[in-house]
Design a protein around this motif. Structure first.
Motif: not given
Length: 171
Positions: A49-51, A54-56, A73-77, A166-168
Motif C-alpha cells: 500500500l502507499p505509505a 491505516y486503521p486496524e 481505510f479509504e481516507k488513508s489510502y 489490504v488487511a489481515c
C-alpha cells in the motif's frame, strides 16, 4: 454504460493478469466461484500500500464497524495516493459516501466513495497554485480475519472483481 464497465473490467483483469508473479504485489485475493467474494489463504499476506497510517481491522465485525473501518481505510489510502504524486499536496476531504451493500454469514460488502481536494504549485509562476479534486471509489469485503479491496465502480455485484487483501489478522 455496460460497454464502459465491461471494458474497464476486462482492462483491469488483463492488467492484474499481466502483473501476476511480480513480487511486490503481495496477496491477491482469490474469489470464491460461487459468491464472487474473496478468500484468503494461510499466508495472510497483504498487498503493498502507499505509505500512510491505516486503521486496524475491527475485532468484532458488525455493519457499523465494517462501514467505519472502510471509510477510515479509504481516507488513508486516498490521502496517501495524493501525497505520493509529485507536486500535489493534500488539501482535505470534500465528501464521502459509504454504504453497506450486502451482509454475508462472515462479513460485509461495503462500497465507498471519497473525494479528496489537493493543490498543485505551478513551478513557472511563484504565486499560482492550481486546485483540484479526485474521487476514489472502491468496494471492500470485511471479515474478522481480513479485508479485501476492489478499486472501481460501486456496482453491487462482486463477480469479475480483482480483489486485493489490504488487511489481515494472522491465526
Amino acid at each position: 454504460m455496460d460497454n464502459r464497465r465491461g471494458f474497464l473490467t476486462t482492462a483491469g483483469l488483463t492488467a492484474v493478469a499481466s502483473l501476476a508473479g511480480c513480487s511486490d504485489l503481495g496477496q491477491q485475493s482469490t474469489a470464491d466461484e460461487e459468491t464472487g467474494l474473496p478468500t484468503v489463504g494461510d499466508s495472510c499476506d497483504t498487498v503493498s500500500l502507499p505509505a500512510g497510517e491505516y486503521p486496524e481491522l475491527p475485532s468484532s465485525v458488525s455493519g457499523e464497524s465494517a462501514r467505519t473501518f472502510v471509510e477510515a481505510f479509504e481516507k488513508s489510502y486516498a490521502r496517501a495516493k495524493i501525497e505520493q504524486q509529485s507536486g500535489k499536496s493534500f488539501g482535505g476531504f470534500d465528501g464521502r459516501r459509504t454504504e453497506i451493500r450486502r451482509q454475508t454469514d462472515d462479513g460485509y460488502v461495503v462500497s465507498v466513495e471519497i473525494r479528496v481536494d489537493y493543490a498543485v504549485k505551478q513551478s513557472d509562476e511563484d504565486t499560482r497554485t492550481d486546485l483540484g479534486s479526485e474521487s476514489f471509489d472502491a468496494v471492500y469485503y470485511v471479515r474478522e480475519q481480513f479485508a479485501s479491496r476492489s478499486a472501481g465502480d460501486r456496482a453491487e455485484t462482486a463477480s469479475n472483481r480483482a480483489w486485493e487483501t489490504v488487511a489481515c489478522r494472522g491465526e
